[in-house]
Write a protein that holds these residues in place. Structure first.
Motif, mmCIF file in Angstrom:
data_model
loop_
_atom_site.group_PDB
_atom_site.id
_atom_site.type_symbol
_atom_site.label_atom_id
_atom_site.label_comp_id
_atom_site.label_asym_id
_atom_site.label_seq_id
_atom_site.Cartn_x
_atom_site.Cartn_y
_atom_site.Cartn_z
ATOM 1 N N GLU A 177 0.855 -1.402 0.490
ATOM 2 C CA GLU A 177 0.061 -0.292 0.465
ATOM 3 C C GLU A 177 0.779 1.356 -0.184
ATOM 4 O O GLU A 177 0.397 2.107 -0.223
ATOM 5 C CB GLU A 177 -0.992 -0.615 1.080
ATOM 6 C CG GLU A 177 -2.319 0.875 1.334
ATOM 7 C CD GLU A 177 -3.204 0.511 2.095
ATOM 8 O OE1 GLU A 177 -4.432 1.032 1.983
ATOM 9 O OE2 GLU A 177 -2.658 0.368 3.075
ATOM 10 N N TYR A 231 -0.288 0.768 -4.572
ATOM 11 C CA TYR A 231 -0.795 -0.479 -3.699
ATOM 12 C C TYR A 231 -2.650 -0.394 -3.839
ATOM 13 O O TYR A 231 -2.275 -0.009 -2.505
ATOM 14 C CB TYR A 231 -0.498 -2.075 -4.468
ATOM 15 C CG TYR A 231 1.082 -2.354 -4.920
ATOM 16 C CD1 TYR A 231 0.487 -2.786 -6.453
ATOM 17 C CD2 TYR A 231 2.064 -1.999 -5.118
ATOM 18 C CE1 TYR A 231 0.815 -3.245 -7.268
ATOM 19 C CE2 TYR A 231 2.698 -2.706 -6.308
ATOM 20 C CZ TYR A 231 2.597 -3.367 -6.967
ATOM 21 O OH TYR A 231 3.173 -4.161 -7.973
ATOM 22 N N TYR A 232 -3.099 0.069 -4.987
ATOM 23 C CA TYR A 232 -4.487 -0.390 -4.042
ATOM 24 C C TYR A 232 -4.808 -1.747 -3.583
ATOM 25 O O TYR A 232 -4.759 -2.838 -4.600
ATOM 26 C CB TYR A 232 -5.876 0.238 -4.787
ATOM 27 C CG TYR A 232 -6.883 -0.223 -4.081
ATOM 28 C CD1 TYR A 232 -7.679 1.129 -3.125
ATOM 29 C CD2 TYR A 232 -7.822 -0.878 -4.902
ATOM 30 C CE1 TYR A 232 -8.581 1.066 -3.541
ATOM 31 C CE2 TYR A 232 -8.843 -0.507 -4.328
ATOM 32 C CZ TYR A 232 -9.643 -0.073 -3.327
ATOM 33 O OH TYR A 232 -10.718 0.049 -2.940
ATOM 34 N N CYS A 233 -5.521 -1.493 -2.471
ATOM 35 C CA CYS A 233 -5.358 -3.222 -1.653
ATOM 36 C C CYS A 233 -6.624 -3.456 -1.164
ATOM 37 O O CYS A 233 -7.235 -3.010 -0.385
ATOM 38 C CB CYS A 233 -4.594 -3.486 -0.273
ATOM 39 S SG CYS A 233 -2.210 -2.794 -0.845
ATOM 40 N N VAL A 234 -6.864 -4.886 -1.492
ATOM 41 C CA VAL A 234 -8.011 -5.076 -1.060
ATOM 42 C C VAL A 234 -7.612 -7.053 -0.479
ATOM 43 O O VAL A 234 -7.643 -8.397 -1.379
ATOM 44 C CB VAL A 234 -8.901 -5.066 -2.242
ATOM 45 C CG1 VAL A 234 -10.987 -6.324 -1.711
ATOM 46 C CG2 VAL A 234 -9.575 -4.677 -2.919
ATOM 47 N N SER A 249 -12.558 -2.925 -12.014
ATOM 48 C CA SER A 249 -11.099 -2.208 -12.403
ATOM 49 C C SER A 249 -10.501 -1.575 -13.669
ATOM 50 O O SER A 249 -10.313 -0.778 -13.762
ATOM 51 C CB SER A 249 -10.226 -2.505 -11.939
ATOM 52 O OG SER A 249 -10.898 -2.729 -10.352
ATOM 53 N N GLN A 262 -3.990 1.802 -11.811
ATOM 54 C CA GLN A 262 -3.283 1.572 -11.672
ATOM 55 C C GLN A 262 -3.076 0.166 -10.789
ATOM 56 O O GLN A 262 -3.428 -0.268 -11.706
ATOM 57 C CB GLN A 262 -4.833 1.643 -10.029
ATOM 58 C CG GLN A 262 -5.457 0.867 -10.224
ATOM 59 C CD GLN A 262 -7.318 1.236 -9.473
ATOM 60 O OE1 GLN A 262 -6.791 2.064 -7.707
ATOM 61 N NE2 GLN A 262 -8.536 0.870 -9.549
ATOM 62 N N LEU A 308 -3.007 -3.101 -8.640
ATOM 63 C CA LEU A 308 -4.064 -3.635 -7.488
ATOM 64 C C LEU A 308 -3.012 -4.697 -7.145
ATOM 65 O O LEU A 308 -2.974 -5.697 -7.652
ATOM 66 C CB LEU A 308 -5.081 -4.043 -8.194
ATOM 67 C CG LEU A 308 -6.194 -3.274 -9.273
ATOM 68 C CD1 LEU A 308 -7.726 -3.809 -9.446
ATOM 69 C CD2 LEU A 308 -6.580 -2.139 -7.648
#
Length: 291
Positions: free
Chosen positions: A22, A26-29, A44, A52, A54
């Motif tokens: 993060e 990075y976009y973290c899920v 996305s 982005q 991910l």
């Protein structure tokens, strides 16, 4: 869009890796339901969505739906969706120790021992390790070292080094390192301990290095050791090994072993296929004992 699937063994450091990634943009899920994975990726990739990077966390917490992941990944490949898999692992003994230190139970152990849960988890997510693009064994990594590895792979985009080698010096009188894969004894070399002016110094000091490497036997030993390790490295990588601990011991772990470990470390730094670090386990113990 860059898609990274972060997975691995419970207790191997996934939460720490999430925070680091993060910080790297990075976009973290985390723990996304597997049936939603494809829809999430499609969303996305919408033209209106910002370009982005991910990270999607998937692991044993997915429960019964974990068996769906293989078919979902297959669909992604068929649709031309590119992704990478990062698998964090650690030795069973290390995982058990981490669980005991945090006083937590393994999610699959139930009323059984922690070890039983680890065995079940390895069987359940083994297919992800087989498909992984990157495998990082955190058994002997400090937090900052894990961060450095992630930066090398995902920021600097260096070639991933799948085998991480720890060169460790130790003293036989303090016991052989329990996690050593290869152990070498250099007590056949003359000991600087018996020279009064050299005794307080260590193998990190130039005077000790000159003394130890002043003997032809030291150079022959080092050359033969490097030759053997260079032979072993590609074979270990082929076999799937990702951590190697090479332990070099003398009596107290202060002079001869430290010198030879340093020299070996210097030689292995030129090996492109591996990451390497140095550790001197017992270098200060004589001082602590007042000797």
């Amino acid at each position: 869009m860059k898609l990274l699937i972060l997975t691995g063994m419970s207790g191997a450091g996934k939460s720490t890796a999430f925070k680091m990634l993060e910080d790297l943009g990075y976009y973290c899920v985390d723990n996304l339901p597997i049936p939603l994975l494809k829809s999430f990726i499609d969303l996305s990739e919408q033209p209106s969505a910002k370009e982005q990077k991910l990270v999607v966390g998937i692991d044993i917490r997915s429960g019964e739906s974990l068996h769906l992941l293989q078919s979902v990944l297959s669909e992604l490949r068929q649709d031309g969706k590119k992704y990478s898999i990062l698998f964090l692992d650690a030795e069973d003994e290390v995982l058990v120790k981490r669980y005991k230190e945090t006083r937590r139970n393994h999610p699959l152990s139930g009323t059984e021992r922690i070890q039983a849960g680890i065995i079940k988890e390895r069987a359940a997510i083994g297919f992800l390790k087989e498909e992984a693009d990157y495998i990082i064994d955190t058994s002997h990594l400090l937090t900052r070292e894990l961060k450095e590895e992630l930066q090398k792979i995902f920021v600097q985009e260096e070639d991933f080094r799948s085998l991480f080698v720890t060169v460790m010096s130790f003293g036989f009188k303090y016991g052989i390192p329990a996690d050593a894969d290869l152990v070498f004894d250099v007590r056949f070399l003359p000991n600087p301990y018996y020279i009064a002016e050299l005794r307080p110094k260590t193998g990190n000091d130039i005077e000790i290095q000159k003394f130890v490497m002043g003997y032809e036997e030291s150079h022959i030993f080092l050359d033969k050791l490097v030759d053997m390790i260079e032979f072993l490295i590609p074979n270990y990588i082929k076999e799937g090994k990702n951590q190697l601990v090479i332990a070099i011991g003398c009596t107290g772990g202060k002079h001869r072993s430290v010198t030879l470990a340093n020299k070996l470390h210097e030689r292995l730094l030129d090996e492109d296929a591996i990451g390497v670090k140095i550790e001197h386990r017992d270098i200060g113990k004589d001082a602590l004992r007042g000797k």
